[in-house]
Enzyme design. Structure first.
Site, PDB file in Angstrom:
ATOM      1  N   HIS A 101       0.821  -1.212   0.000  1.00  0.00           N
ATOM      2  CA  HIS A 101       0.000   0.000   0.000  1.00  0.00           C
ATOM      3  C   HIS A 101       0.857   1.266   0.000  1.00  0.00           C
ATOM      4  O   HIS A 101       0.359   2.342   0.313  1.00  0.00           O
ATOM      5  CB  HIS A 101      -0.899   0.031   1.231  1.00  0.00           C
ATOM      6  CG  HIS A 101      -1.823  -1.139   1.351  1.00  0.00           C
ATOM      7  ND1 HIS A 101      -2.797  -1.391   0.420  1.00  0.00           N
ATOM      8  CD2 HIS A 101      -1.932  -2.113   2.279  1.00  0.00           C
ATOM      9  CE1 HIS A 101      -3.472  -2.478   0.780  1.00  0.00           C
ATOM     10  NE2 HIS A 101      -2.964  -2.947   1.905  1.00  0.00           N
ATOM     11  N   HIS A 124      -7.615  -4.342  -1.270  1.00  0.00           N
ATOM     12  CA  HIS A 124      -6.968  -5.597  -1.657  1.00  0.00           C
ATOM     13  C   HIS A 124      -7.767  -6.252  -2.764  1.00  0.00           C
ATOM     14  O   HIS A 124      -7.682  -7.446  -2.981  1.00  0.00           O
ATOM     15  CB  HIS A 124      -6.863  -6.542  -0.463  1.00  0.00           C
ATOM     16  CG  HIS A 124      -6.412  -5.871   0.779  1.00  0.00           C
ATOM     17  ND1 HIS A 124      -7.290  -5.291   1.656  1.00  0.00           N
ATOM     18  CD2 HIS A 124      -5.178  -5.645   1.258  1.00  0.00           C
ATOM     19  CE1 HIS A 124      -6.596  -4.744   2.647  1.00  0.00           C
ATOM     20  NE2 HIS A 124      -5.330  -4.941   2.430  1.00  0.00           N
TER      21      HIS A 124
END
Lengths: 215, 332
Positions: free
Chosen positions: B57, B219
């Protein structure tokens, strides 16, 4: 055949668990890929292998080996599986405390403790499409087989079959917790990766215990 | 998969080493290879701020370690929670004697590992309190708001918590401000293409070419609708339609706005989107007091965008304005 095994000589059971996870690394990831990240086998293999490196030679007793595995999974693995399997194995080890032999009575306690341990740290219930769906029916089946008069080895066979049946039943379940739960109905139709690895672990344990009773 | 790595099983280790070499003035190693701290941490008499999460991330999470932000971070495998040990060691690395605020996102793995780590810390009298971010509107209906995921709103929560700790606030005050921050924040993501974990080698979900997924998670968790890609202005309107009524944001509200790319979306497209967002918010009588546009919270090489909005009161406005210096966010 004896009806129990010596706990101090049974650390190799954990080595067999590690080998089983490594041998199924690709398969577990593939199952996870259908509704998860596809990394279940990869991460489990990484965590179990790290534990294997810490076991040492000669192998420690079964509870010590289980605790090493548990600590490594909790400390190094992370994710959801680290705490869940970490609690599962440490709960099993707790039941071996003060025992010299692993017999059916002790094994039944280990299974119940494992189930309670996973329940305590996780937020899932039976039927939520998680590893509990292999663990719970296996625990119940072992109890029932043993109480109904089957011997330890036969009860382990019954447990293994129940774990597999439980694993396969996750195909028809909708995930209620974890990443797959975001899929809702779309999580139906495939195996749960956690139930699959749990079934593999229980069957490997059963096989290893039976082999040691024959030996 | 056209990507840059050595061994796919060690992308996190390799990346962390690169970060440490590149930014020794902002990031310091600890004894735990999965825990980084700011060089000044632990800072005596300041509440420690900790976060942690899966990798992939970037710049989250480690990029928000810095002055006025996060003191220590726990680093997980790609898209996978850091271990309990990593969270615990981050608590220790951040503890200046006034306790630690662990500000993280609502995911099953993170919840379990933080819970174990907090228990472990309590054994040696280190007090840790938590705020769990749940800003992602499409991830659950409002009556199940506690089930919502934490996404880019976490950045604003860290900024607020970090600034409050810098003011000398005690642990309960820091927690209260961070909780207020996330309670006033709403986010939504739109995905245009999937992403691939290097060790897996193939995408684990798909978005049909020419389509977009509204409400997608960080995700690739499925969103609430898949539809043909719309023009930027309509995408902007769609995102606002989801988050404005949820809080709700209203006329005369002061707001902070964060538009983040998901990794592979060109930055210019974020500005195309912002052009419309600014127009609509102005038309609705809202006043954007803080604005962040860029790749603040990504999902590997996913294409797409997230929009995060926070309604400000004077305290949140003050805390967002306070100085901060981290890789991902700097305020002078």
């Amino acid at each position: 055949m004896t009806a129990s095994i010596a706990i101090k000589d049974a650390g190799g059971l954990v080595v067999e668990l590690i080998e089983a996870i490594n041998a199924n690394r690709g398969w577990l990831s593939e199952i996870d890929g259908a509704i998860g990240d596809g990394d279940h086998g990869i991460n489990m293999s990484k965590g179990f292998t790290a534990a294997g490196a810490k076991l040492g030679d000669p192998l420690p007793s079964l509870p010590d080996a289980l605790n090493t595995l548990s600590e490594t999974l909790i400390e190094d693995l992370g994710g959801s599986m680290g705490p869940l399997y970490g609690y599962l194995f440490s709960s099993m080890a707790d039941e071996l405390e003060g025992q010299e032999r692993l017999d059916a009575e002790v094994f039944a306690k280990m299974m119940h403790a494992a189930f309670e341990g996973v329940k305590e740290i996780g937020s899932a219930d039976v039927g939520d499409k998680t590893l509990l769906d292999a663990l719970y029916p296996a625990t119940e089946a072992f109890d029932e087989a043993w109480r109904s008069g089957k011997d330890f080895a036969e009860s382990l066979d019954t447990m293994s079959a129940a774990a597999e049946k439980g694993r396969d039943a996750t195909v028809d379940m909708v995930a209620k917790v974890g990443r797959a739960s975001r899929l809702g109905e779309r999580s139906r139709g495939v195996l749960d990766a956690g139930a699959t690895s749990c079934c593999l672990i229980l069957q490997t344990l059963a096989k290893g215990i039976k082999q040691r009773m024959q030996g | 998969m056209n990507r840059i790595f050595n061994n796919p099983d060690f992308v996190v280790e390799d990346a962390v080493r690169g970060y440490l070499k590149a930014h020794p003035d902002i990031l310091a190693a600890t004894e735990n290879a999965r825990v980084l701290r700011r060089p000044l941490a632990p800072q005596k008499d300041k509440v420690g701020i900790v976060t942690g999460g899966g990798s992939g991330h970037e710049p989250a999470f480690l990029g928000y370690v810095g002055d006025g932000m996060v003191d220590a971070v726990a680093v997980g495998e790609i898209f996978s929670s850091p271990s309990a040990k990593a969270f615990h060691d981050a608590f220790v690395a951040a503890d200046g004697g006034r306790g630690v605020a662990c500000l993280y996102g609502n995911y099953a793995g993170d919840n379990m590992n933080v819970k174990l780590a907090v228990k472990q810390a309590a054994k040696h009298d280190l007090t840790v309190k938590t705020v769990v971010a749940n800003d992602d509107v499409p991830s659950a209906p409002k009556d199940e708001i506690k089930k919502r995921r934490g996404v880019a709103g976490e950045i604003l929560m860290w900024k607020v918590g970090g600034a409050r700790a810098d003011e000398g606030a005690d642990l309960d005050e820091v927690i209260a401000s961070a909780q207020k921050a996330i309670d006033a924040t709403r986010s939504i993501g739109i995905g245009l293409s999937p992403c691939t974990i290097p060790a897996v080698g193939k995408p684990n979900f798909s978005i049909e070419d020419g389509h977009m997924e509204v409400g997608i998670g960080h995700h690739g968790e499925p969103g609430v609708a898949v539809m043909p890609i719309k023009p930027a202005n309509e995408i902007a309107d769609l995102m606002l339609d989801h988050i404005l009524p949820d809080l709700p944001f209203e006329k005369d509200d002061d707001v902070a706005l964060l538009v983040s790319g998901l990794g592979a979306t060109p930055i210019m497209e974020l500005y195309i989107l912002y052009d419309r967002l600014a127009e609509v918010l102005q038309a609705r009588g809202m006043n954007t007091r803080h604005l962040f546009i860029g790749n603040y919270f990504t999902s590997l090489e996913m294409q797409g965008v997230t929009l995060t909005m926070m309604r400000l009161d004077s305290e949140l406005d003050r805390l967002l304005s306070a100085p901060a210096r981290s890789l991902g966010l700097t305020r002078i």
